[in-house]
Enzyme design. Structure first.
Site, short mmCIF file in Angstrom:
data_model
loop_
_atom_site.label_atom_id
_atom_site.label_comp_id
_atom_site.label_asym_id
_atom_site.label_seq_id
_atom_site.Cartn_x
_atom_site.Cartn_y
_atom_site.Cartn_z
N ARG A 33 46.91 37.08 40.60
CA ARG A 33 45.60 37.21 39.99
C ARG A 33 45.15 38.65 39.76
O ARG A 33 44.53 38.95 38.74
CB ARG A 33 44.56 36.49 40.85
CG ARG A 33 44.68 34.99 40.79
CD ARG A 33 43.71 34.30 41.73
NE ARG A 33 43.78 32.86 41.57
CZ ARG A 33 43.11 32.01 42.33
NH1 ARG A 33 42.33 32.45 43.30
NH2 ARG A 33 43.22 30.70 42.13
N GLU A 60 50.79 27.30 40.44
CA GLU A 60 49.79 28.25 39.95
C GLU A 60 50.37 29.66 40.04
O GLU A 60 51.49 29.87 40.49
CB GLU A 60 48.48 28.12 40.73
CG GLU A 60 47.80 26.77 40.54
CD GLU A 60 46.46 26.69 41.23
OE1 GLU A 60 45.99 27.70 41.77
OE2 GLU A 60 45.86 25.60 41.22
N ARG A 73 44.71 37.32 47.45
CA ARG A 73 44.96 35.94 47.88
C ARG A 73 45.86 35.19 46.90
O ARG A 73 45.66 35.25 45.69
CB ARG A 73 43.64 35.19 48.03
CG ARG A 73 43.80 33.74 48.45
CD ARG A 73 42.46 33.08 48.70
NE ARG A 73 41.71 32.84 47.48
CZ ARG A 73 41.83 31.77 46.71
NH1 ARG A 73 42.71 30.83 47.02
NH2 ARG A 73 41.09 31.61 45.64
N HIS A 92 35.60 36.51 42.40
CA HIS A 92 35.96 35.15 42.79
C HIS A 92 36.06 34.96 44.30
O HIS A 92 35.48 34.03 44.84
CB HIS A 92 37.30 34.80 42.15
CG HIS A 92 37.78 33.41 42.43
ND1 HIS A 92 37.05 32.30 42.10
CD2 HIS A 92 38.94 32.94 43.01
CE1 HIS A 92 37.71 31.19 42.44
NE2 HIS A 92 38.85 31.56 43.01
#
Length: 518
Positions: free
Chosen positions: A289, A115, A385, A350
């Site tokens: 992200r 990811e 994160r 999120h």
């Protein structure tokens, strides 16, 4: 007044709370587990991508990826704990004991994916429903354990402390000490006192204080707000991670579109089909992200478009349907074909990288009050994160905290007084006003304290929220308790704390991006 006595009160039954309850109960402790909904109704259930299982000899690569994603701010000790202890936690509970049905290769090995922010494949998964597969198995094992009592539909209202809730006047001079919580039972209107030697906050994050979020309803920072009211230290609350890819269609419900799609080859494009991320970061659509979310935000601001798209054309169609069945099913419900049409996406709140400050055994500065999972902040994530660390943090944090609590209960004496009585007002709260006020919290946070912030926007948010908090406090003082009222009270407080933290930090790092341009 009803009083329940227990060894451990666990507030929240997601993966962190459930794993803690299991560990503590197996050591012989009595556990009360507060569960807002059914056994699998938690944010952990919605985790799609996977969980890190890195057994490679290059373990330092994972540590460097976590540090890089955090913009160099992660706590090295917390990172080392996750890297060194995480594989054992996954192997012992998820693989050896529960035999979770993770995807495997034709040869039978665990199938690894990658990811955003990861330098290599190290994430195991169960299709695109990994969180559900894990939490359902752990919850079933919890419900088979005799000394765990699950209180379904129960919500914690406030923590009990010696300085505020003991009938003995001298207790107000004691060090900050927690001895349980006031709890509103499922379907009840009168709170009960749960007196506990150890109280564990595992309430999840705070995404629902924003207008657009991947979190379940009610995820408004309950643990953060309750901890703040009793004097617990909070840290890094400005670092709220926005997931870059959430399904977007006018008038349709939004849902998380897993980052694993990009790990398997999907790319972000604008409406012209241009790969705008390739000009932003060396990893393109697999950048961390915070970088992807801001890039999408800037792309939409420049174009005026309502969304960008995930292009799956480089994936084998049969593989994509088998690997991501939940995505195809949900897209089909809204007349979107992920292969032919591309998937419309926008960012949404999120994950809270900050929270209640703890050490690596879950301890806060309030004696006998612990925090684990997303509610806690050990510094593992720093300013941002890394993908698929959250479920792993739940497992490792729960194990270490439970072990420390077992040792404390065996060796320490506890002051557990009968708490003062609770006196409920007779008036009923106006549900329309509660919904309106909660909507105002979310709009304010999204518009003024969202992906891009500025001092002027944060000042406006603070002014709106301070006025709203006074209104809510009046509600709370004069109306009977309800879950919606508890949600609103904690949402306003948590929102103010996030805005305050953001206002104190003028430096853009990770998920906290500040501009002077309005």
């Amino acid at each position: 007044m009803e009083v329940i006595h227990t060894d451990c009160l666990v507030i929240g039954a997601g993966l962190a709370g459930s794993a803690y309850a299991l560990s503590a109960a197996r050591a012989g402790l009595d556990v009360q587990l507060l569960s807002l909904g059914g056994p699998s109704e938690a944010n952990s259930d919605w985790a799609q991508g996977g969980i890190i299982y890195d057994t490679s000899p290059e373990g330092d690569l994972l540590a460097s990826d976590i540090a890089a994603a955090s913009d160099g701010t992660a706590n090295p000790a917390a990172v080392a704990q996750l890297v060194n202890e995480g594989p054992k936690a996954v192997r012992e509970l998820l693989l050896d004991e529960l035999d979770i049905d993770f995807d495997r290769t034709e040869s039978g090995d665990l199938e690894l994916t990658r990811e955003g922010g990861h330098s290599q494949r190290r994430i195991i998964h169960a299709r695109d429903l990994t969180g559900r597969a894990i939490l359902s198995a752990v919850a079933a094992r919890v419900d088979e354990t005799t000394n765990i009592t699950r209180q379904t539909g129960a919500i914690a209202v406030d923590l009990l402390t010696l300085s505020h809730n003991s009938e003995l006047p001298q207790d107000r001079y004691a060090p900050l000490t927690c001895f349980g919580a006031w709890v509103l039972p499922g379907g009840g209107t009168e709170p009960v006192a749960v007196v506990a030697r150890k109280t564990i906050l595992a309430t999840g994050g705070l995404g629902q204080i924003f207008q657009h979020s991947t979190n379940r309803p009610g995820t408004v920072g309950h643990g953060v707000a309750m901890a703040y009211r009793v004097g617990a230290r909070l840290i890094d609350l400005e670092y709220v991670q926005f997931h870059p890819t959430v399904f977007h269609a006018r008038g349709k419900p939004r849902f998380l579109v897993t980052e694993a799609l990009r790990g398997e080859g999907a790319v972000l494009v604008n409406r012209h089909g241009e790969r705008f991320m390739d000009q932003v970061h060396e990893r393109g659509s697999l950048a961390p992200r915070d970088i992807v979310s801001r890039a999408i935000h800037q792309e939409l601001a420049a174009s005026g478009d309502p969304c960008v798209y995930l292009d799956l054309s480089e994936l084998d169609a049969d593989f994509a349907r088998q690997r991501f069945p939940s995505l195809f099913e949900r897209c089909a419900a809204y007349d979107v074909d992920p292969i032919a049409d591309r998937v419309p996406v926008v960012p949404a709140a999120h994950y809270a990288c900050g929270g209640v400050h703890t050490d690596l055994e879950g301890r806060t500065n309030v004696l006998h009050l612990n925090a684990i999972g997303e509610t806690a902040c050990t510094g593992l994530h720093g300013a941002n994160r890394l993908a698929s660390t959250s479920l792993l943090e739940c497992l490792t944090g729960a194990r270490f905290t439970a072990a420390a609590d077992v040792a404390d209960i065996e060796s320490m004496e506890f002051r557990l007084p009968e708490p003062k009585s609770w006196h409920s007002p007779k008036s009923e709260a106006d549900s329309t006003l509660i919904r309106q006020d909660l909507g105002l919290v979310r709009q304010t946070m999204w518009n003024y304290a969202g992906i891009v912030r500025s001092p002027r926007r944060l000042t406006r948010a603070r002014r709106i929220l301070l006025e709203l908090r006074e209104e809510v406090q009046s509600f709370y003082r004069h109306c009977r308790l309800s879950p919606d009222l508890v949600d609103l009270r904690n949402a306003v407080q948590t929102a103010l704390l996030v805005v305050h933290a953001a206002s104190l930090n003028p430096r853009s790092r990770g998920s906290h991006f500040v501009t002077t341009d309005d």
